[in-house]
Design a protein around this motif. Sequence first.
Motif, mmCIF file in Angstrom:
data_model
loop_
_atom_site.group_PDB
_atom_site.id
_atom_site.type_symbol
_atom_site.label_atom_id
_atom_site.label_comp_id
_atom_site.label_asym_id
_atom_site.label_seq_id
_atom_site.Cartn_x
_atom_site.Cartn_y
_atom_site.Cartn_z
ATOM 1 N N LYS B 168 0.830 -1.204 0.000
ATOM 2 C CA LYS B 168 0.000 0.000 0.000
ATOM 3 C C LYS B 168 0.869 1.260 0.000
ATOM 4 C CE LYS B 168 -3.904 -1.989 2.447
ATOM 5 N NZ LYS B 168 -4.452 -2.170 3.791
ATOM 6 N N LEU B 169 1.929 1.223 0.780
ATOM 7 C CA LEU B 169 2.806 2.385 0.857
ATOM 8 C C LEU B 169 3.407 2.679 -0.505
ATOM 9 C CD1 LEU B 169 4.434 4.553 2.309
ATOM 10 C CD2 LEU B 169 6.118 2.830 2.905
ATOM 11 N N ARG B 170 3.935 1.640 -1.145
ATOM 12 C CA ARG B 170 4.570 1.872 -2.442
ATOM 13 C C ARG B 170 3.540 2.347 -3.464
ATOM 14 N NH1 ARG B 170 7.062 -3.314 -3.840
ATOM 15 N NH2 ARG B 170 5.944 -4.208 -2.072
ATOM 16 N N ALA B 176 -0.908 8.419 -5.777
ATOM 17 C CA ALA B 176 -1.800 8.538 -4.627
ATOM 18 C C ALA B 176 -3.263 8.455 -5.052
ATOM 19 C CB ALA B 176 -1.534 9.841 -3.899
ATOM 20 N N ALA B 177 -3.608 9.118 -6.167
ATOM 21 C CA ALA B 177 -5.013 9.161 -6.583
ATOM 22 C C ALA B 177 -5.497 7.764 -6.945
ATOM 23 C CB ALA B 177 -5.174 10.104 -7.766
ATOM 24 N N VAL B 184 -7.209 2.267 -0.923
ATOM 25 C CA VAL B 184 -6.118 2.440 0.051
ATOM 26 C C VAL B 184 -6.320 3.774 0.764
ATOM 27 C CG1 VAL B 184 -3.641 2.714 0.336
ATOM 28 C CG2 VAL B 184 -4.527 1.097 -1.356
ATOM 29 N N ARG B 185 -6.335 3.731 2.081
ATOM 30 C CA ARG B 185 -6.528 4.999 2.809
ATOM 31 C C ARG B 185 -5.170 5.691 2.927
ATOM 32 N NH1 ARG B 185 -10.096 2.777 7.644
ATOM 33 N NH2 ARG B 185 -10.425 4.949 8.197
ATOM 34 N N THR B 186 -4.879 6.484 1.926
ATOM 35 C CA THR B 186 -3.522 7.026 1.783
ATOM 36 C C THR B 186 -3.108 7.886 2.968
ATOM 37 O OG1 THR B 186 -4.456 8.807 0.494
ATOM 38 C CG2 THR B 186 -3.464 7.003 -0.726
ATOM 39 N N LYS B 187 -4.073 8.639 3.545
ATOM 40 C CA LYS B 187 -3.700 9.507 4.667
ATOM 41 C C LYS B 187 -3.150 8.688 5.827
ATOM 42 C CE LYS B 187 -6.301 13.683 4.029
ATOM 43 N NZ LYS B 187 -7.525 14.421 4.305
#
Lengths: 390, 287
Positions: B168-170, B176-177, B184-187
């Motif tokens: 998810k991080l990568r 991000a969009a 994926v909850r990017t925040k």
Amino acid sequence: MKKLLLAATAALALCGSAYADTIKVGVVGPFSGPFAIQGKNFKAGIDAWMALNGSKVGDDDIEIVYRDVPQADPAQSKALAQELVVKEGVQYLAGFYFTPDAMAVTPLLEQANVPLVVMNAATSAIVTKSPLVVRTSFTTWQTSVPMAKVAKERGVKKVITVVSDYGPGVDSENAFVTTFKAEGGEIAESVRMPLSTNDFSPIMQRVKDSGADAVFAFLPSGPTTLGFVKAYNDNGLKNAGITLLAPGDLTQESDLPALGASAEGMLTTFHYAISHDSAENKKFVEAAHKAIGNPAELSFPSVGAYDGMHVIYKMIEATGGKQDAQKAVDAVKGMAWESPRGPVSIDAESRHMTQNIYLREVTKAEDGTYYNKEIATFEKQPDPGLAAVK
Amino acid sequence: MQTVLSVGVDALAYGMVLFVISIGLSVTMGLMRVVNLAHGAFAMIGGYIASYAARDLGLGYGLAILIAVAGTILIAIPIERFLYRRIYGAPELTQVLMTIGITFCVIGIANYVFGPTLKTIPLPETLRGPVDLGFRSIAAHKLFAIACGVVVAGALWYLIERTSFGVKLRASVDNAAMAASLGVRTKIVYAVSFAVAVGLAAFGGIVGAELLPIEPYYALRYMVTFLVVVSVGGAGSIPGALLACLVLGAIDTTGRYLVPEYGEFFFYLAVIAIVCVFPRGLLGRNK
């Protein structure tokens, strides 16, 4: 018209004399930034002097004007000194922690008719740059030479010197090497390391490989000394019986709580220890502790500032508050008194302080803290560095 | 021969200390694309808390490390929420200005609260004093630092390359969009990675405190070295940072042993050479 002119002249004259009633002393030092603790010590020494001796000389009020030069910066130092002289109208300049800062100001003195009282900067040559410079601190030569004699007395035969590669470090190396060789000792090697060294293990390896029985070191007070002394212990040099010798910059009181046990037994030579046993020093330390707030932060620049103020008060007294730099400096030539560090005098020729240098050992006090215990005295040491630079 | 081995061990130890301190910065710069000049400040906060816990409160070393890492992350959470969140994806100059500002604030606060003197973190009995390796003795805390470096490198590599969080991080970093539209909850991913980076900074500050003592200007004093490690290793690459630390540690230590008069000449010469040949760092990812 004539009356008006007279009134104007009278008013001007009045202003003039009213102005002279407050004598300003400009103090330049590192009051913020990585060396703020040394500036704080200047201020503590000055405050202690004024708390004990009042803020008046005769009828004149003394006002201190501080200017901040956070790191060695000759250009800024000169600009601030100029501003102090021109805008603030200071009659005396004082302070200066770093040699280049003090050097940058010396060309201004004659024209400005202002004496400079150096409260720390420790390179011998500063006093030769202008006849209006008086110094109340010490020189690296002055504190390093006695260490060579100590080494000889203690039966050390072969020494490796390790110093930080900058002015005072090189001074210290020269002072030690010259004296130790003259005493008949042998120098295995002289290593100069960069100021920014963090890991001293390779240097310690070098010391070990040199086969010397003692290492003479000089580093500026502060973070690096901690790493150096720890590396000395961690790399087994202490256990191997290689003695560590240094001027007192390495064990300044404000670094001692951090150095702690790793510095125990370390020998240093210096002009002042806060533990110095005398009534004069007791009085000073009490006042300076009050001035600095946290007693653990008190260190050697405070005594340079305290004695600097002593000299400035004497100068003001001698000139009656009038601006006359040469007369002021002449008045303190040969002046002798009992300083918190012991008996001192201003050498008439060099305008530098002649003082006792003490051999100290880092010792654990009963309350578990560490201090520099004075164990031997080298009396009335002039500055040997001047002879060497001439 | 003995000297060669001896210098080699010193090089390894120094390199590993560098690695533990710098790896958090590699994470923020490489994975989160934030030029975080406040990294040293977080390392310093960790050091101060550990020193306070171990020296003034008398707690054990292990406990002090835990408290310091947790405490630094706690302090960092509001900073991330209110300050860093605004600069994700911002131009680099904005990031530099913001984080250098944070650094100066932290220096001022540390100076005011703890004073300008050096602070040490008392080591437990087992880490104190020299350990005999046969051909030489080495400080026990250096062996500890080497071990910490190995563990941190392994754990981070596993987290980023082998877990779903790492995926998810990568994904969030690369796009991000798109990651957000895939659920994926990017925040949260960003907040967690920031916390990990800050925690690593604090940990490094503590483990490295024997070589880089804690004082208010710590935050700036060593920042250049940290940045060099990240840029030589390739931002975001764990093996790259490790390799960079070992190479630079070896060059620096050998240089200091053979010709200390040259100062950091060889260190920076190596940096220039490596960056010329590998503009993205030794193992940096292509954009």
